[in-house]
Design an enzyme around this catalytic site. Sequence first.
Site, mmCIF file in Angstrom:
data_model
loop_
_atom_site.group_PDB
_atom_site.id
_atom_site.type_symbol
_atom_site.label_atom_id
_atom_site.label_comp_id
_atom_site.label_asym_id
_atom_site.label_seq_id
_atom_site.Cartn_x
_atom_site.Cartn_y
_atom_site.Cartn_z
ATOM 1 C CB THR A 124 2.983 5.188 7.732
ATOM 2 O OG1 THR A 124 2.658 4.542 6.505
ATOM 3 C CG2 THR A 124 1.681 5.705 8.344
ATOM 4 C CG ASP A 125 3.936 5.347 2.365
ATOM 5 O OD1 ASP A 125 3.311 4.642 3.186
ATOM 6 O OD2 ASP A 125 4.490 4.872 1.352
ATOM 7 C CD GLU A 126 -0.552 2.207 5.223
ATOM 8 O OE1 GLU A 126 -1.662 2.281 5.768
ATOM 9 O OE2 GLU A 126 0.108 1.177 5.154
ATOM 10 C CE1 TYR A 151 -0.281 2.031 11.450
ATOM 11 C CE2 TYR A 151 -0.408 2.099 9.051
ATOM 12 C CZ TYR A 151 0.336 2.197 10.213
ATOM 13 O OH TYR A 151 1.672 2.466 10.162
ATOM 14 C CE LYS A 155 2.229 5.945 12.600
ATOM 15 N NZ LYS A 155 3.135 5.711 13.774
#
Length: 335
Positions: A124-126, A151, A155
């Site tokens: 994810t870009d997060e 979260y 990741k």
Amino acid sequence: MRRLLVTGGAGFIGANFVHYLVEDTDARVTVLDKLTYAASPAALEGLPSGRVELVVGDVADAALVDQLVAELGPEGAVVHFAAESHNDNSLRDPAPFVETNIVGTFVVLEAVRRHGVRLHHVSTDEVYGDLALDSPERFTESSPYRPSSPYSASKAGADHLVRAWVRSFDVQATISNCSNNYGPWQHIEKFIPRQITNVLSGTRPRLYGTGENVRDWIHAEDHSAAVWRILTQGQLGQTYLIGADGERTNKDVVQAVLRQCGRDEGDYELVTDRPGHDLRYAIDSTRLRQELGWAPRFTRFEDGLAATIDWYREHEDWWRPHKEAVEAAYAQHGQ
Ligand code: NAD
Ligand code: TDX
């Protein structure tokens, strides 16, 4: 016929990817999924049994993953979607995020290392943290890792493991970091389906904080096509960012849902903000577009949103049984 192991293939994006494989490729697919609260086995119903097999199990179960990876053979590949995926849940109970997202990825890496099998890791870009609301900056493949939530930290940890296994053990892996997805079968805990199902239930959409936070939306079908492109044409060891230039404030999205459902644009509620709420995500997907020739099909967010609203209207039997419990859990936190 190529054999693929798709972890998390009964989830929102994983199931979309399995449909993509069945419709657009000749791959034979084994789905490994624990069938957590977030899974939708219904999304896999009706797919040909000769093409898709569901194995119910945990991606952190090393013996099971080893056996499934061994069965793929050297021409096979693993596409790793399985994860705990909701930020708000990670703030209430981070433990399963560490177990599934970090330990699960470690287990997958060890299995593909042992059997010399190709891996694509879905991220994810997060992991890059957030950007200022008023800046023109976007994330690129060289943005520094700066995760904010349990979260996104889990990741990021998984991504680092993949990078280390590539460098230290020559594992044949690629990574993709994608922006916010929307489309059919997304769990109603997530922003867009929560607001659509609120409006369809006659209640008001709920915006965290001021509603000014920005997300960069991409349709799940475009994400699936990009993952296939990277799996088949990507350069081993490389990271690709996936995004469709879909930046919108959360308020804009809620107003679009209200408008498309024939309701007053101002008919929403501002509720308690998410702790540590990332301000803005934005993806520069130049590498994927220029090097691999990928482009999104859903270029107008409003069209994809309209199709998604229709889908939730037509699939009330799927989401309605969960709606009350999801809203009760949010209500406990003033959301
Ligand atoms: P989801 O929560 O809808 O689906 C996750 C699936 O993984 C579920 O079917 C669940 O049962 C399964 N799963 C969870 N724990 C498992 C375990 N221990 N073993 C086996 N299966 C397990 O998530 P999603 O939105 O489809 O996201 C899929 C992947 O894409 C995740 O890795 C996520 O980080 C990534 N991603 C999501 C988005 C997004 O906007 N949703 C954006 C970028 C990247
Ligand atoms: O009711 C809500 N009201 C609201 O304003 C909810 C559920 C969310 N929000 C806000 C929070 C975010 O700014 O909407 C935005 C989107 O929220 P989520 O759907 O929870 O997504 P986000 O936290 O941005 O993370 C998503 O994109 C990246 C996915 O859930 C992740 O799995 C993915 O990695």
